[in-house]
Design a protein around this motif. Structure first.
Motif, PDB file in Angstrom:
ATOM      1  N   LEU A 106       0.786  -1.382  -0.088  1.00 43.72           N
ATOM      2  CA  LEU A 106      -0.097   0.132   0.020  1.00 43.72           C
ATOM      3  C   LEU A 106       0.858   1.127   0.070  1.00 43.72           C
ATOM      4  CD1 LEU A 106      -2.490   1.659   0.333  1.00 43.72           C
ATOM      5  CD2 LEU A 106      -2.290   1.174   2.843  1.00 43.72           C
ATOM      6  N   VAL A 107       0.826   2.131  -0.967  1.00 40.93           N
ATOM      7  CA  VAL A 107       1.731   3.203  -1.195  1.00 40.93           C
ATOM      8  C   VAL A 107       0.414   4.501  -0.681  1.00 40.93           C
ATOM      9  CG1 VAL A 107       2.734   4.857  -2.435  1.00 40.93           C
ATOM     10  CG2 VAL A 107       2.938   2.513  -2.890  1.00 40.93           C
ATOM     11  N   PRO A 132      -1.617   4.688  10.221  1.00 40.45           N
ATOM     12  CA  PRO A 132      -1.817   3.270  10.628  1.00 40.45           C
ATOM     13  C   PRO A 132      -1.710   2.411   9.316  1.00 40.45           C
ATOM     14  CG  PRO A 132      -3.803   4.599   9.969  1.00 40.45           C
ATOM     15  CD  PRO A 132      -2.668   5.779   9.869  1.00 40.45           C
ATOM     16  N   VAL A 133      -1.412   1.066   9.778  1.00 39.94           N
ATOM     17  CA  VAL A 133      -1.316   0.226   8.864  1.00 39.94           C
ATOM     18  C   VAL A 133      -2.625  -0.406   8.528  1.00 39.94           C
ATOM     19  CG1 VAL A 133       1.041  -0.521   9.950  1.00 39.94           C
ATOM     20  CG2 VAL A 133      -1.294  -1.754  10.648  1.00 39.94           C
ATOM     21  N   PRO A 134      -2.671  -1.050   7.360  1.00 44.30           N
ATOM     22  CA  PRO A 134      -3.978  -1.687   6.824  1.00 44.30           C
ATOM     23  C   PRO A 134      -4.695  -2.792   8.185  1.00 44.30           C
ATOM     24  CG  PRO A 134      -2.668  -1.592   5.006  1.00 44.30           C
ATOM     25  CD  PRO A 134      -1.908  -1.226   6.303  1.00 44.30           C
ATOM     26  N   VAL A 135      -6.141  -2.614   8.075  1.00 46.87           N
ATOM     27  CA  VAL A 135      -6.526  -3.847   8.793  1.00 46.87           C
ATOM     28  C   VAL A 135      -6.068  -5.187   8.493  1.00 46.87           C
ATOM     29  CG1 VAL A 135      -8.827  -4.700   9.576  1.00 46.87           C
ATOM     30  CG2 VAL A 135      -8.697  -2.409   9.330  1.00 46.87           C
ATOM     31  N   PRO A 136      -5.687  -6.003   9.501  1.00 49.22           N
ATOM     32  CA  PRO A 136      -5.374  -7.419   9.099  1.00 49.22           C
ATOM     33  C   PRO A 136      -6.143  -8.190   8.512  1.00 49.22           C
ATOM     34  CG  PRO A 136      -4.667  -6.632  11.281  1.00 49.22           C
ATOM     35  CD  PRO A 136      -5.855  -5.679  10.851  1.00 49.22           C
ATOM     36  N   GLY A 137      -5.796  -8.937   7.476  1.00 48.73           N
ATOM     37  CA  GLY A 137      -6.998  -9.823   6.867  1.00 48.73           C
ATOM     38  C   GLY A 137      -6.947  -9.296   5.424  1.00 48.73           C
TER      39      GLY A 137
END
Length: 337
Positions: free
Chosen positions: A172-173, A325-330
């Motif tokens: 993700l950029v 924030p990092v992307p939601v897991p999954g």
């Protein structure tokens, strides 16, 4: 934001994502990811695609942290077991103008997926039109914010098994100009450390000042100051002895001498642990140490320090930053095909 002398944008740096080996998609595609807070305000927006592992060698993927070998081995095992990366790297670009029209066109319609975020907001995802797959936009050099060990594991696997292991990773950029990432420190918890003895030891190499307990989460310390916590109390550590610093930092890159993670991991924590005869093996956490733990709260680094480390090639010590924030897991298991 990008250091001077960086290479020109490339159209093959960031291609449509076609799925991991174990989970191929029906067709390669770009995706637009948007994150909104609990009030519906956009706090992050970017493009999901497949990042070239060769971008490191060409200077298009800038890494700001060094990696630990044990973590690289761990992620190597995961990549082998899963047939590829199941969570995207997080990168930030100073300018996503080449993808802006794609983002604008894609987000006009309803999202293909909506997921709740831990903060009570929403993460939305759209699959981009197939026309963008046929004509990938050029991407300028990007800064790797999260995923240094995954990237290094993938690079080593590809070098060892070219032709059998993909030369790209899901990534993700995000648009740093309009939606900059949050920047904070990674903190340390030191198992087995006695707080009273630690305070007395710290006073021999630093100025120690007891803080009045205001709440369970004190504000981040100022540059040059650390917070030692334990037993429900907090002490500020500042004006660390130049002799102690010089003695323990002399074998590290010169650019590290003022970085909080280097001072924490190579000066403060080893000094406190040696006095008590315990191993200097801190646990790293994005959260403050808990009530029953003894730990060190670090001041946040600056973007200037991050870019300086990336540009020089020296990077920063492992676990220096917490960017998000990092992307939601999954996410990967729910990408629309």
């Amino acid at each position: 934001m990008v250091p001077p002398g960086t290479p020109a944008p490339r159209t093959d740096l960031f291609l449509p994502f076609h799925g991991v080996l174990a989970q191929p998609l029906g067709r390669p595609s770009y995706y637009v990811l948007e994150r909104r807070d609990a009030d519906g305000v956009v706090e992050q927006r970017g493009v999901v695609g497949a990042l070239s592992l060769n971008g490191v060698e060409t200077g298009h993927v800038l890494r700001h942290q060094q990696v630990g070998e044990s973590d690289v081995r761990f992620h190597t095992r995961l990549l082998k077991e899963r047939g590829g990366s199941v969570e995207p790297l997080l990168l930030t670009a100073p300018d996503l103008s080449s993808f802006q029209r794609c983002i604008d066109q894609t987000t006009v319609g309803p999202a293909d997926q909506e997921l709740p975020t831990p903060e009570g907001g929403t993460q939305r995802l759209w699959a981009c039109d197939a026309a963008w797959t046929a004509d990938p936009p050029a991407l300028p050099p990007v800064l790797l914010a999260d995923g240094h060990h995954r990237l290094e594991a993938a690079r080593r696997l590809h070098r060892a098994h070219q032709g059998a292991v993909a030369d790209r990773l899901l990534a993700l950029v995000v648009d740093h100009r309009h939606y900059p990432l949050t920047l904070s420190a990674t903190h340390r918890v030191v198992p087995g450390l006695d707080i009273d003895t630690a305070v007395r030891t710290a006073a021999r190499i630093a100025r120690v000042s007891e803080r009045s307990p205001v709440d369970d989460r004190p504000p981040p310390p100022r540059p040059g100051t650390f917070l030692l916590t334990g037993g429900g109390q907090t002490w500020g550590l500042s004006e660390i002895s130049p002799a102690a610093m010089a003695g323990r930092l002399r074998f590290l890159p010169p650019d590290w001498v003022e970085l909080p993670a280097a001072i924490s991991d190579h000066v403060l924590i080893p000094t406190l642990c040696e006095e008590q005869g315990i191993a200097s093996a801190p646990r790293f956490t994005s959260q403050y140490p808990g009530p029953g733990e003894v730990g060190l709260i670090l001041p946040p680094p600056t973007w200037d320090q991050i870019w300086a480390g990336a540009a020089s090639g020296a990077g920063m010590p492992p676990k220096s930053t917490c960017l998000g924030p990092v992307p939601v897991p999954g996410l990967i298991g729910r990408l629309p095909g």
